[in-house]
Write a protein that holds these residues in place. Structure first.
Motif, PDB file in Angstrom:
ATOM      1  N   LEU A   8       0.786  -1.196   0.129  1.00  0.00           N
ATOM      2  CA  LEU A   8       0.037   0.035   0.153  1.00  0.00           C
ATOM      3  C   LEU A   8       1.076   1.217   0.134  1.00  0.00           C
ATOM      4  N   GLN A   9       1.953   1.302   0.922  1.00  0.00           N
ATOM      5  CA  GLN A   9       2.782   2.276   0.964  1.00  0.00           C
ATOM      6  C   GLN A   9       3.503   2.733  -0.580  1.00  0.00           C
ATOM      7  N   LYS A  10       3.963   1.641  -1.273  1.00  0.00           N
ATOM      8  CA  LYS A  10       4.486   1.948  -2.626  1.00  0.00           C
ATOM      9  C   LYS A  10       3.440   2.278  -3.471  1.00  0.00           C
ATOM     10  N   GLU A  11       1.981   1.645  -3.457  1.00  0.00           N
ATOM     11  CA  GLU A  11       1.295   2.194  -4.323  1.00  0.00           C
ATOM     12  C   GLU A  11       0.595   3.706  -4.138  1.00  0.00           C
ATOM     13  N   LEU A  12       0.588   4.086  -2.677  1.00  0.00           N
ATOM     14  CA  LEU A  12       0.546   5.396  -2.693  1.00  0.00           C
ATOM     15  C   LEU A  12       1.349   6.557  -2.994  1.00  0.00           C
ATOM     16  N   GLU A  13       2.654   6.037  -2.897  1.00  0.00           N
ATOM     17  CA  GLU A  13       3.933   6.636  -3.456  1.00  0.00           C
ATOM     18  C   GLU A  13       3.798   7.120  -5.069  1.00  0.00           C
ATOM     19  N   GLU A  14       3.188   6.163  -5.503  1.00  0.00           N
ATOM     20  CA  GLU A  14       3.234   6.000  -7.114  1.00  0.00           C
ATOM     21  C   GLU A  14       1.768   6.848  -7.522  1.00  0.00           C
ATOM     22  N   MET A  15       1.058   6.791  -6.781  1.00  0.00           N
ATOM     23  CA  MET A  15      -0.282   7.556  -7.325  1.00  0.00           C
ATOM     24  C   MET A  15       0.189   8.815  -7.765  1.00  0.00           C
ATOM     25  N   GLU A  16      -0.844   9.378  -8.662  1.00  0.00           N
ATOM     26  CA  GLU A  16      -0.839  10.791  -8.892  1.00  0.00           C
ATOM     27  C   GLU A  16      -2.412  11.362  -8.848  1.00  0.00           C
ATOM     28  N   ILE A  17      -2.725  12.222  -7.969  1.00  0.00           N
ATOM     29  CA  ILE A  17      -3.968  12.582  -7.963  1.00  0.00           C
ATOM     30  C   ILE A  17      -3.970  14.202  -8.050  1.00  0.00           C
ATOM     31  N   VAL A  18      -4.751  14.572  -9.049  1.00  0.00           N
ATOM     32  CA  VAL A  18      -4.926  15.882  -9.402  1.00  0.00           C
ATOM     33  C   VAL A  18      -5.952  16.548  -8.961  1.00  0.00           C
ATOM     34  N   GLY A  19      -5.754  17.979  -8.264  1.00  0.00           N
ATOM     35  CA  GLY A  19      -6.844  18.610  -7.853  1.00  0.00           C
ATOM     36  C   GLY A  19      -6.893  20.110  -8.512  1.00  0.00           C
ATOM     37  N   GLU A  20      -8.095  20.420  -8.982  1.00  0.00           N
ATOM     38  CA  GLU A  20      -8.081  21.361 -10.096  1.00  0.00           C
ATOM     39  C   GLU A  20      -9.053  22.470  -9.525  1.00  0.00           C
ATOM     40  N   ALA A  21      -8.850  23.894 -10.128  1.00  0.00           N
ATOM     41  CA  ALA A  21      -9.548  25.016  -9.797  1.00  0.00           C
ATOM     42  C   ALA A  21      -9.591  25.993 -11.099  1.00  0.00           C
ATOM     43  N   GLY A  22     -10.729  26.683 -11.055  1.00  0.00           N
ATOM     44  CA  GLY A  22     -10.969  27.573 -12.170  1.00  0.00           C
ATOM     45  C   GLY A  22     -11.264  26.649 -13.282  1.00  0.00           C
ATOM     46  N   ASN A  23     -11.929  25.709 -13.182  1.00  0.00           N
ATOM     47  CA  ASN A  23     -12.368  24.985 -14.602  1.00  0.00           C
ATOM     48  C   ASN A  23     -11.045  24.380 -15.377  1.00  0.00           C
ATOM     49  N   GLY A  24     -10.083  24.034 -14.482  1.00  0.00           N
ATOM     50  CA  GLY A  24      -8.734  23.437 -15.114  1.00  0.00           C
ATOM     51  C   GLY A  24      -7.648  24.679 -15.233  1.00  0.00           C
ATOM     52  N   LEU A  25      -8.035  25.865 -14.853  1.00  0.00           N
ATOM     53  CA  LEU A  25      -6.760  27.042 -14.995  1.00  0.00           C
ATOM     54  C   LEU A  25      -5.628  26.514 -14.115  1.00  0.00           C
ATOM     55  N   VAL A  26      -5.818  25.932 -13.112  1.00  0.00           N
ATOM     56  CA  VAL A  26      -4.823  25.611 -12.175  1.00  0.00           C
ATOM     57  C   VAL A  26      -4.999  24.026 -11.777  1.00  0.00           C
ATOM     58  N   LYS A  27      -3.738  23.398 -11.653  1.00  0.00           N
ATOM     59  CA  LYS A  27      -4.024  22.052 -11.373  1.00  0.00           C
ATOM     60  C   LYS A  27      -2.710  21.803 -10.536  1.00  0.00           C
ATOM     61  N   VAL A  28      -3.124  21.245  -9.235  1.00  0.00           N
ATOM     62  CA  VAL A  28      -1.927  20.700  -8.452  1.00  0.00           C
ATOM     63  C   VAL A  28      -1.977  19.014  -8.241  1.00  0.00           C
ATOM     64  N   THR A  29      -0.884  18.558  -8.285  1.00  0.00           N
ATOM     65  CA  THR A  29      -0.603  17.080  -8.452  1.00  0.00           C
ATOM     66  C   THR A  29       0.049  16.713  -7.037  1.00  0.00           C
ATOM     67  N   VAL A  39       2.733  21.644 -10.146  1.00  0.00           N
ATOM     68  CA  VAL A  39       1.607  22.755 -10.381  1.00  0.00           C
ATOM     69  C   VAL A  39       1.754  23.188 -11.673  1.00  0.00           C
ATOM     70  N   SER A  40       0.453  22.881 -12.362  1.00  0.00           N
ATOM     71  CA  SER A  40       0.219  23.343 -13.819  1.00  0.00           C
ATOM     72  C   SER A  40      -0.687  24.709 -13.895  1.00  0.00           C
ATOM     73  N   LEU A  41      -0.242  25.689 -14.606  1.00  0.00           N
ATOM     74  CA  LEU A  41      -0.956  26.723 -14.801  1.00  0.00           C
ATOM     75  C   LEU A  41      -1.309  26.995 -16.116  1.00  0.00           C
ATOM     76  N   ASP A  42      -2.444  27.009 -16.581  1.00  0.00           N
ATOM     77  CA  ASP A  42      -2.953  27.398 -17.949  1.00  0.00           C
ATOM     78  C   ASP A  42      -2.511  28.708 -18.132  1.00  0.00           C
ATOM     79  N   PRO A  43      -1.943  29.013 -19.188  1.00  0.00           N
ATOM     80  CA  PRO A  43      -1.371  30.434 -19.680  1.00  0.00           C
ATOM     81  C   PRO A  43      -2.579  31.340 -19.356  1.00  0.00           C
ATOM     82  N   ASP A  44      -3.878  31.256 -19.586  1.00  0.00           N
ATOM     83  CA  ASP A  44      -4.919  31.962 -19.333  1.00  0.00           C
ATOM     84  C   ASP A  44      -5.028  32.360 -17.691  1.00  0.00           C
ATOM     85  N   ALA A  45      -4.443  31.463 -16.728  1.00  0.00           N
ATOM     86  CA  ALA A  45      -4.555  31.665 -15.302  1.00  0.00           C
ATOM     87  C   ALA A  45      -3.692  32.825 -14.985  1.00  0.00           C
TER      88      ALA A  45
END
Length: 91
Positions: A8-29, A39-45
Motif C-alpha cells: 500500500l505504501q508503494k502504491e500511494l507513493e506512485e499515485m498521482e492525484i490531481v486537484g483542479e480549480a477555475g475549470n482547470g486553469l490551475v492543477k495541483v498534483t 503545479v500546472s498553470l494554464d496560460p490564461d490563469a
C-alpha cells in the motif's frame, strides 16, 4: 498485514492525484501520501489578478489534498478490514 502495508505504501507513493480549480486553469498534483508533485498553470490563469490566482492555487491544493487523504483512508480501511486504528484518524 505487513506485506499489505508495504504494498500500500508503494502504491500511494506512485499515485498521482490531481486537484483542479477555475475549470482547470490551475492543477495541483500530489501522490497518495499528500506529497506535492507538481503545479500546472494554464496560460490564461496568468491573466488573473494575483489574489485570484492565489485563491485558485490554494483551492486546487486543498482539492488535491482532500482527494489524496480520502484515497489513503479508503485503502487503509481495505487493508485493515475496517478495524479502528488509534492515532490514524481512520476510525
Amino acid at each position: 498485514m505487513r506485506d499489505g502495508a508495504q504494498k500500500l505504501q508503494k502504491e500511494l507513493e506512485e499515485m498521482e492525484i490531481v486537484g483542479e480549480a477555475g475549470n482547470g486553469l490551475v492543477k495541483v498534483t500530489v501522490n497518495g501520501n499528500q506529497e506535492p508533485l507538481k503545479v500546472s498553470l494554464d496560460p490564461d490563469a496568468l491573466k488573473e489578478a494575483p489574489d485570484v490566482l492565489e485563491d485558485l492555487i490554494l483551492t486546487a491544493m486543498v482539492n488535491a489534498y482532500t482527494q489524496s487523504a480520502e484515497t489513503m483512508r479508503k485503502r487503509m480501511e481495505e487493508l485493515t478490514g475496517n478495524i479502528s486504528l488509534p492515532g490514524l484518524g481512520l476510525g
